[in-house]
Design a protein around this motif. Structure first.
Motif, mmCIF file in Angstrom:
data_model
loop_
_atom_site.group_PDB
_atom_site.id
_atom_site.type_symbol
_atom_site.label_atom_id
_atom_site.label_comp_id
_atom_site.label_asym_id
_atom_site.label_seq_id
_atom_site.Cartn_x
_atom_site.Cartn_y
_atom_site.Cartn_z
ATOM 1 N N GLU A 129 0.809 -1.354 -0.086
ATOM 2 C CA GLU A 129 0.140 -0.130 0.083
ATOM 3 C C GLU A 129 0.742 1.329 0.105
ATOM 4 O O GLU A 129 0.350 2.353 -0.444
ATOM 5 N N ASN A 130 1.986 1.234 0.593
ATOM 6 C CA ASN A 130 2.777 2.385 0.671
ATOM 7 C C ASN A 130 3.782 2.654 -0.431
ATOM 8 O O ASN A 130 4.561 3.596 -0.400
ATOM 9 N N ASP A 131 3.530 1.717 -1.553
ATOM 10 C CA ASP A 131 4.345 1.974 -2.593
ATOM 11 C C ASP A 131 3.806 3.341 -3.529
ATOM 12 O O ASP A 131 2.652 3.278 -3.629
ATOM 13 N N TYR A 132 4.847 3.734 -4.201
ATOM 14 C CA TYR A 132 4.498 4.798 -5.243
ATOM 15 C C TYR A 132 3.684 4.450 -6.368
ATOM 16 O O TYR A 132 3.268 5.391 -6.938
ATOM 17 N N GLY A 133 3.691 3.380 -6.744
ATOM 18 C CA GLY A 133 2.824 2.695 -7.842
ATOM 19 C C GLY A 133 1.348 3.141 -7.709
ATOM 20 O O GLY A 133 0.769 3.460 -8.840
ATOM 21 N N THR A 134 0.887 3.031 -6.291
ATOM 22 C CA THR A 134 -0.644 3.541 -6.225
ATOM 23 C C THR A 134 -0.586 4.834 -6.671
ATOM 24 O O THR A 134 -1.797 5.271 -7.220
ATOM 25 N N GLU A 135 0.211 5.952 -6.482
ATOM 26 C CA GLU A 135 -0.045 7.291 -6.811
ATOM 27 C C GLU A 135 -0.210 7.271 -8.495
ATOM 28 O O GLU A 135 -1.054 8.010 -8.924
ATOM 29 N N ALA A 136 0.569 6.551 -9.112
ATOM 30 C CA ALA A 136 0.368 6.369 -10.639
ATOM 31 C C ALA A 136 -0.827 5.884 -11.032
ATOM 32 O O ALA A 136 -1.230 6.454 -12.038
ATOM 33 N N VAL A 137 -1.233 5.090 -10.609
ATOM 34 C CA VAL A 137 -2.882 4.212 -10.802
ATOM 35 C C VAL A 137 -3.809 5.437 -10.573
ATOM 36 O O VAL A 137 -4.715 5.821 -11.422
ATOM 37 N N ASP A 138 -3.568 6.255 -9.414
ATOM 38 C CA ASP A 138 -4.778 7.290 -9.219
ATOM 39 C C ASP A 138 -4.857 8.353 -10.086
ATOM 40 O O ASP A 138 -5.655 8.849 -10.591
ATOM 41 N N THR A 139 -3.350 8.681 -10.754
ATOM 42 C CA THR A 139 -3.186 9.618 -11.618
ATOM 43 C C THR A 139 -3.839 9.336 -12.895
ATOM 44 O O THR A 139 -4.475 9.954 -13.780
ATOM 45 N N LEU A 140 -3.408 7.917 -13.308
ATOM 46 C CA LEU A 140 -3.840 7.232 -14.432
ATOM 47 C C LEU A 140 -5.266 7.298 -14.631
ATOM 48 O O LEU A 140 -6.005 7.634 -15.539
ATOM 49 N N LEU A 141 -6.195 6.730 -13.510
ATOM 50 C CA LEU A 141 -7.497 6.652 -13.557
ATOM 51 C C LEU A 141 -8.057 8.166 -13.696
ATOM 52 O O LEU A 141 -9.230 8.164 -14.485
ATOM 53 N N LYS A 142 -7.708 9.234 -13.116
ATOM 54 C CA LYS A 142 -8.239 10.448 -13.409
ATOM 55 C C LYS A 142 -8.305 10.851 -14.978
ATOM 56 O O LYS A 142 -9.163 11.480 -15.427
ATOM 57 N N ALA A 143 -7.145 10.522 -15.465
ATOM 58 C CA ALA A 143 -6.874 11.016 -16.852
ATOM 59 C C ALA A 143 -7.782 10.129 -17.720
ATOM 60 O O ALA A 143 -8.051 10.700 -18.772
ATOM 61 N N MET A 144 -7.999 8.886 -17.377
ATOM 62 C CA MET A 144 -8.867 8.105 -18.347
ATOM 63 C C MET A 144 -10.071 8.618 -18.174
ATOM 64 O O MET A 144 -11.002 8.341 -19.307
ATOM 65 N N GLU A 145 -10.662 9.086 -17.194
ATOM 66 C CA GLU A 145 -12.189 9.768 -17.091
ATOM 67 C C GLU A 145 -11.891 11.145 -17.833
ATOM 68 O O GLU A 145 -12.988 11.401 -18.419
ATOM 69 N N ASP A 146 -11.079 11.858 -17.391
ATOM 70 C CA ASP A 146 -11.040 13.150 -17.941
ATOM 71 C C ASP A 146 -10.798 13.326 -19.325
ATOM 72 O O ASP A 146 -11.532 14.200 -20.141
ATOM 73 N N HIS A 147 -10.285 12.665 -19.972
ATOM 74 C CA HIS A 147 -9.702 12.579 -21.329
ATOM 75 C C HIS A 147 -10.152 11.467 -22.126
ATOM 76 O O HIS A 147 -9.586 10.934 -23.182
ATOM 77 N N ARG A 148 -11.291 10.708 -21.925
ATOM 78 C CA ARG A 148 -11.891 9.760 -22.526
ATOM 79 C C ARG A 148 -12.069 9.715 -23.909
ATOM 80 O O ARG A 148 -12.183 8.866 -24.664
ATOM 81 N N ASP A 149 -12.276 11.001 -24.543
ATOM 82 C CA ASP A 149 -12.631 11.123 -25.742
ATOM 83 C C ASP A 149 -11.464 11.157 -26.588
ATOM 84 O O ASP A 149 -11.616 11.173 -27.930
#
Length: 361
Positions: A202-222
């Motif tokens: 849980e404390n790995d920085y990979g979680t931060e990458a996933v959260d950033t990625l999920l937001k971009a997938m929703e904001d730029h889905r077009d």
């Protein structure tokens, strides 16, 4: 082996490959431009005053252009893209799923043109399978298909893994991930071995990458499609690790291992494109090697990657073998791969074999 002779063998091999490549390119050119005369000199144009070259970062007067947009990639014909897809060796189920997805997109576009209700167009996908099964190849083709269909504005493929997204300090991962996302905008972001982002605690920085990625997938889905790839079971755990991942990835394509016949066809394709042939004994030996290695450890062999490695090893062995050959080396010899080139085992001549046998009593 004499180094100079080995270099000469390699030079002759390269000359054959270059000759075949030029001939193939000339044939393709003539197919597209049958009336063109590529060797004819171009008419000389009158000299014009020199001007600063205009680029994406310049307006032509030497000043930077902060509003200039990158030139868009021309759209390819869907018929050509589907022909390319169907020309790939194997991947029968993958081809069927891609074909169904293309039809779905085309119908969705027609419904929109007629003012009919349509479901949300989410094209983020999960590719699962062993190494060398064509995942990156199909991802690259999908980016071009989506561009041709008007789904993506550019159609480029940006391939990354954990190292390209995760930084070593707090707050830096989000910045690094956003930079990758910006580079992929208008195309496909392909994340290989995506489960490496979530399998280190849980404390790995990979979680931060996933959260950033999920937001971009929703904001730029077009104008952004994300494809994650990896082994089947780890990919399942990756999706279950975050509810956001499960909700955004709803298209799954499994890539099966290639069959023995398909792997043999891949080797033949490489031989044809590079100017090599297999003699009958070499073909038999190759089939045995591929069958043994792919059955013993399919992940380690790597499917298509394993075939590529076998081919490159075989032509290196051929160069060594020909370098030790006395006399003239002909074109046919340069093109022929033998069983020795495939297996690395040198055949023993008959007298030596007889000498090794005990005397008959």
């Amino acid at each position: 082996m004499d180094t100079s002779r080995k270099d000469e063998i390699i030079r002759l091999q390269n000359e054959i490959i270059q000759s075949m490549a030029k001939r193939n390119l000339r044939s393709v050119y003539n197919d597209f431009y049958p009336d063109a005369q590529p060797d004819a000199p171009a008419p000389k144009q009158p000299d014009a005053p020199a001007k600063p070259a205009a680029t994406a970062a310049s307006t032509g007067d030497g000043k930077p252009n902060t509003t200039a947009k990158a030139e868009e990639t021309p759209k390819e014909s869907m018929d050509d893209l589907m022909k390319e897809l169907n020309g790939y060796i194997g991947l029968t189920t993958v081809k069927e799923q891609v074909d169904q997805l293309v039809h779905w997109i085309e119908i969705a576009k027609l419904r929109k043109e007629h003012g009919l209700p349509q479901s949300d167009l989410s094209l983020h996908m999960v590719f699962s399978g062993n190494p060398g099964t064509g995942k990156t190849m199909i991802a690259r083709l999908m980016s071009r298909i989506f561009h041709s269909l008007g789904i993506l504005s550019k159609g480029q493929l940006v391939e990354v893994d954990r190292g390209d997204l995760v930084a070593g300090y707090v707050g830096q991962t989000a910045i690094k991930t956003k930079e990758v996302i910006n580079k992929a905008m208008g195309g496909v972001l392909f994340i290989d071995e995506a489960y490496a982002l979530t399998n280190r605690g849980e404390n790995d920085y990979g979680t931060e990458a996933v959260d950033t990625l999920l937001k971009a997938m929703e904001d730029h889905r077009d104008d952004l499609v994300v494809i994650v790839a990896g082994y089947i079971e780890p990919m399942k755990k990756f999706l279950h690790s975050n509810p956001g991942l499960e909700s955004r990835f709803n298209r799954f394509i499994d890539f099966p291992d290639y069959t023995l016949d398909e792997l043999m066809a891949m080797f033949d394709m490489r031989c044809e494109s590079k100017g090599y042939t297999l003699d009958p004994q070499a073909r038999c030996a190759l089939r045995q090697v591929i069958d043994r290695e792919s059955t013993a450890d399919v992940k380690g062999f790597g499917n298509g990657r394993g075939v590529r490695n076998l081919f490159e090893t075989a032509i290196a062995r051929q160069a060594d073998r020909l370098g030790e050959t006395a006399g003239e080396i002909t074109r046919e010899m340069l093109m022929c791969l033998t069983a020795e080139d495939i297996t690395g085992e040198k055949p023993q001549d008959a007298p030596q074999q007889e000498a090794s046998q005990p005397d008959a009593q």
